[in-house]
Write a protein that holds these residues in place. Structure first.
Motif, PDB file in Angstrom:
ATOM      1  N   GLU A 100       0.867  -1.173   0.000  1.00  0.00           N
ATOM      2  CA  GLU A 100       0.000   0.000   0.000  1.00  0.00           C
ATOM      3  C   GLU A 100       0.905   1.225   0.000  1.00  0.00           C
ATOM      4  O   GLU A 100       1.731   1.395   0.895  1.00  0.00           O
ATOM      5  CB  GLU A 100      -0.933   0.048   1.201  1.00  0.00           C
ATOM      6  N   LEU A 101       0.764   2.032  -1.033  1.00  0.00           N
ATOM      7  CA  LEU A 101       1.540   3.247  -1.174  1.00  0.00           C
ATOM      8  C   LEU A 101       0.570   4.398  -1.421  1.00  0.00           C
ATOM      9  O   LEU A 101      -0.204   4.363  -2.376  1.00  0.00           O
ATOM     10  CB  LEU A 101       2.516   3.138  -2.341  1.00  0.00           C
ATOM     11  N   ASP A 102       0.577   5.357  -0.539  1.00  0.00           N
ATOM     12  CA  ASP A 102      -0.259   6.551  -0.663  1.00  0.00           C
ATOM     13  C   ASP A 102       0.670   7.749  -0.531  1.00  0.00           C
ATOM     14  O   ASP A 102       1.055   8.138   0.572  1.00  0.00           O
ATOM     15  CB  ASP A 102      -1.339   6.558   0.420  1.00  0.00           C
ATOM     16  N   LYS A 103       1.076   8.312  -1.649  1.00  0.00           N
ATOM     17  CA  LYS A 103       2.052   9.407  -1.656  1.00  0.00           C
ATOM     18  C   LYS A 103       1.524  10.660  -0.953  1.00  0.00           C
ATOM     19  O   LYS A 103       2.281  11.401  -0.358  1.00  0.00           O
ATOM     20  CB  LYS A 103       2.423   9.775  -3.091  1.00  0.00           C
ATOM     21  N   LEU A 104       0.217  10.891  -1.019  1.00  0.00           N
ATOM     22  CA  LEU A 104      -0.347  12.115  -0.459  1.00  0.00           C
ATOM     23  C   LEU A 104      -0.523  12.053   1.052  1.00  0.00           C
ATOM     24  O   LEU A 104      -0.633  13.091   1.706  1.00  0.00           O
ATOM     25  CB  LEU A 104      -1.691  12.425  -1.124  1.00  0.00           C
ATOM     26  N   ASN A 105      -0.568  10.847   1.615  1.00  0.00           N
ATOM     27  CA  ASN A 105      -0.813  10.693   3.051  1.00  0.00           C
ATOM     28  C   ASN A 105       0.304   9.966   3.790  1.00  0.00           C
ATOM     29  O   ASN A 105       0.080   9.435   4.879  1.00  0.00           O
ATOM     30  CB  ASN A 105      -2.152   9.971   3.259  1.00  0.00           C
ATOM     31  N   SER A 106       1.490   9.919   3.216  1.00  0.00           N
ATOM     32  CA  SER A 106       2.672   9.308   3.845  1.00  0.00           C
ATOM     33  C   SER A 106       2.422   7.875   4.323  1.00  0.00           C
ATOM     34  O   SER A 106       2.738   7.515   5.450  1.00  0.00           O
ATOM     35  CB  SER A 106       3.172  10.157   5.014  1.00  0.00           C
ATOM     36  N   VAL A 107       1.848   7.059   3.448  1.00  0.00           N
ATOM     37  CA  VAL A 107       1.608   5.653   3.759  1.00  0.00           C
ATOM     38  C   VAL A 107       2.467   4.807   2.838  1.00  0.00           C
ATOM     39  O   VAL A 107       2.462   4.996   1.619  1.00  0.00           O
ATOM     40  CB  VAL A 107       0.117   5.279   3.567  1.00  0.00           C
ATOM     41  N   TYR A 108       3.238   3.902   3.438  1.00  0.00           N
ATOM     42  CA  TYR A 108       4.035   2.951   2.678  1.00  0.00           C
ATOM     43  C   TYR A 108       4.125   1.671   3.489  1.00  0.00           C
ATOM     44  O   TYR A 108       4.840   1.595   4.487  1.00  0.00           O
ATOM     45  CB  TYR A 108       5.429   3.510   2.389  1.00  0.00           C
ATOM     46  N   LYS A 109       3.351   0.661   3.069  1.00  0.00           N
ATOM     47  CA  LYS A 109       3.307  -0.623   3.767  1.00  0.00           C
ATOM     48  C   LYS A 109       3.656  -1.737   2.790  1.00  0.00           C
ATOM     49  O   LYS A 109       3.142  -1.768   1.675  1.00  0.00           O
ATOM     50  CB  LYS A 109       1.909  -0.880   4.344  1.00  0.00           C
ATOM     51  N   VAL A 110       4.514  -2.644   3.248  1.00  0.00           N
ATOM     52  CA  VAL A 110       4.902  -3.802   2.443  1.00  0.00           C
ATOM     53  C   VAL A 110       4.771  -5.043   3.318  1.00  0.00           C
ATOM     54  O   VAL A 110       5.290  -5.069   4.435  1.00  0.00           O
ATOM     55  CB  VAL A 110       6.352  -3.675   1.922  1.00  0.00           C
ATOM     56  N   ASN A 111       4.063  -6.053   2.821  1.00  0.00           N
ATOM     57  CA  ASN A 111       3.831  -7.294   3.580  1.00  0.00           C
ATOM     58  C   ASN A 111       3.288  -7.022   4.981  1.00  0.00           C
ATOM     59  O   ASN A 111       3.682  -7.673   5.944  1.00  0.00           O
ATOM     60  CB  ASN A 111       5.116  -8.121   3.674  1.00  0.00           C
ATOM     61  N   GLY A 112       2.433  -6.029   5.108  1.00  0.00           N
ATOM     62  CA  GLY A 112       1.809  -5.707   6.387  1.00  0.00           C
ATOM     63  C   GLY A 112       2.653  -4.844   7.302  1.00  0.00           C
ATOM     64  O   GLY A 112       2.200  -4.440   8.367  1.00  0.00           O
ATOM     65  N   GLU A 113       3.889  -4.555   6.933  1.00  0.00           N
ATOM     66  CA  GLU A 113       4.757  -3.730   7.771  1.00  0.00           C
ATOM     67  C   GLU A 113       4.674  -2.272   7.328  1.00  0.00           C
ATOM     68  O   GLU A 113       4.889  -1.948   6.159  1.00  0.00           O
ATOM     69  CB  GLU A 113       6.205  -4.208   7.679  1.00  0.00           C
ATOM     70  N   ASP A 114       4.383  -1.394   8.274  1.00  0.00           N
ATOM     71  CA  ASP A 114       4.281   0.043   8.018  1.00  0.00           C
ATOM     72  C   ASP A 114       5.684   0.644   8.069  1.00  0.00           C
ATOM     73  O   ASP A 114       6.227   0.909   9.139  1.00  0.00           O
ATOM     74  CB  ASP A 114       3.371   0.705   9.060  1.00  0.00           C
ATOM     75  N   LEU A 115       6.277   0.861   6.910  1.00  0.00           N
ATOM     76  CA  LEU A 115       7.647   1.361   6.831  1.00  0.00           C
ATOM     77  C   LEU A 115       7.751   2.854   7.135  1.00  0.00           C
ATOM     78  O   LEU A 115       8.856   3.365   7.336  1.00  0.00           O
ATOM     79  CB  LEU A 115       8.242   1.060   5.456  1.00  0.00           C
ATOM     80  N   MET A 116       6.619   3.547   7.181  1.00  0.00           N
ATOM     81  CA  MET A 116       6.615   4.981   7.491  1.00  0.00           C
ATOM     82  C   MET A 116       6.226   5.265   8.935  1.00  0.00           C
ATOM     83  O   MET A 116       6.198   6.419   9.352  1.00  0.00           O
ATOM     84  CB  MET A 116       5.641   5.709   6.563  1.00  0.00           C
ATOM     85  N   ALA A 117       5.926   4.247   9.724  1.00  0.00           N
ATOM     86  CA  ALA A 117       5.411   4.440  11.093  1.00  0.00           C
ATOM     87  C   ALA A 117       6.333   5.307  11.937  1.00  0.00           C
ATOM     88  O   ALA A 117       5.883   6.280  12.558  1.00  0.00           O
ATOM     89  CB  ALA A 117       5.178   3.093  11.771  1.00  0.00           C
ATOM     90  N   GLU A 118       7.607   4.993  11.987  1.00  0.00           N
ATOM     91  CA  GLU A 118       8.535   5.756  12.820  1.00  0.00           C
ATOM     92  C   GLU A 118       8.682   7.198  12.320  1.00  0.00           C
ATOM     93  O   GLU A 118       8.674   8.142  13.106  1.00  0.00           O
ATOM     94  CB  GLU A 118       9.909   5.077  12.846  1.00  0.00           C
ATOM     95  N   ILE A 119       8.769   7.359  11.018  1.00  0.00           N
ATOM     96  CA  ILE A 119       8.891   8.697  10.440  1.00  0.00           C
ATOM     97  C   ILE A 119       7.638   9.518  10.733  1.00  0.00           C
ATOM     98  O   ILE A 119       7.721  10.688  11.130  1.00  0.00           O
ATOM     99  CB  ILE A 119       9.148   8.608   8.921  1.00  0.00           C
ATOM    100  N   ASN A 120       6.458   8.916  10.566  1.00  0.00           N
ATOM    101  CA  ASN A 120       5.201   9.626  10.828  1.00  0.00           C
ATOM    102  C   ASN A 120       5.044  10.015  12.297  1.00  0.00           C
ATOM    103  O   ASN A 120       4.460  11.043  12.624  1.00  0.00           O
ATOM    104  CB  ASN A 120       4.007   8.807  10.342  1.00  0.00           C
ATOM    105  N   ARG A 121       5.562   9.175  13.203  1.00  0.00           N
ATOM    106  CA  ARG A 121       5.502   9.486  14.632  1.00  0.00           C
ATOM    107  C   ARG A 121       6.352  10.723  14.950  1.00  0.00           C
ATOM    108  O   ARG A 121       6.051  11.492  15.856  1.00  0.00           O
ATOM    109  CB  ARG A 121       5.994   8.314  15.480  1.00  0.00           C
ATOM    110  N   GLN A 122       7.438  10.908  14.250  1.00  0.00           N
ATOM    111  CA  GLN A 122       8.358  12.006  14.505  1.00  0.00           C
ATOM    112  C   GLN A 122       7.893  13.335  13.918  1.00  0.00           C
ATOM    113  O   GLN A 122       8.410  14.377  14.292  1.00  0.00           O
ATOM    114  CB  GLN A 122       9.745  11.669  13.976  1.00  0.00           C
ATOM    115  N   CYS A 123       6.960  13.278  13.001  1.00  0.00           N
ATOM    116  CA  CYS A 123       6.502  14.513  12.338  1.00  0.00           C
ATOM    117  C   CYS A 123       5.279  15.113  12.983  1.00  0.00           C
ATOM    118  O   CYS A 123       4.422  14.554  13.464  1.00  0.00           O
ATOM    119  CB  CYS A 123       6.212  14.242  10.860  1.00  0.00           C
TER     120      CYS A 123
END
Length: 123
Positions: A100-123
């Motif tokens: 799941e890739l959503d460029k407008l909402n900072s979402v990037y998930k691969v195989n159920g893992e949210d690869l943007m979670a840490e970055i989104n928490r910091q912003c």
């Protein structure tokens, strides 16, 4: 590569002929959305037997960047197409989200893992 930074992702949508749906994808003031569904057969390479079938769903959203009207010949396909610049892409296999890739909402998930979670928490 920087997590969350993506280059342009485009998808060409082929049409046999120009029709109303063709022009519906060309609305620059709206994101076009397409849902593709299929059933994928998995084959055992050693025996040639079918092991199973699973459903696959692909959802794409984007804005048009180009259109080809193809050619007009009597009794022939036009081979027209619309190219979308994708801002959203979802791939599910057997009901499970693989990408799941959503460029407008900072979402990037691969195989159920949210690869943007840490970055989104910091912003």
């Amino acid at each position: 590569a920087v997590v969350g930074m993506f280059q342009s992702i485009s998808q060409e949508i082929p049409f046999r002929m120009v029709n109303k749906e063709f022009f519906g994808l060309m609305m620059a003031n709206k994101q076009a959305e397409l849902t593709l569904r299929s059933s994928v057969q998995n084959v055992n390479k050693s025996t040639g037997g079918t092991l199973s079938t699973v459903g696959m769903r692909i959802v794409m959203r984007g804005r048009p960047t180009s259109a080809k009207f193809g050619t007009v010949k009597m009794g022939d396909l036009m081979n027209a197409s619309v190219t979308l610049e994708l801002t959203y892409l979802l791939v599910e296999i057997d009901g499970e989200t693989m990408l799941e890739l959503d460029k407008l909402n900072s979402v990037y998930k691969v195989n159920g893992e949210d690869l943007m979670a840490e970055i989104n928490r910091q912003c």
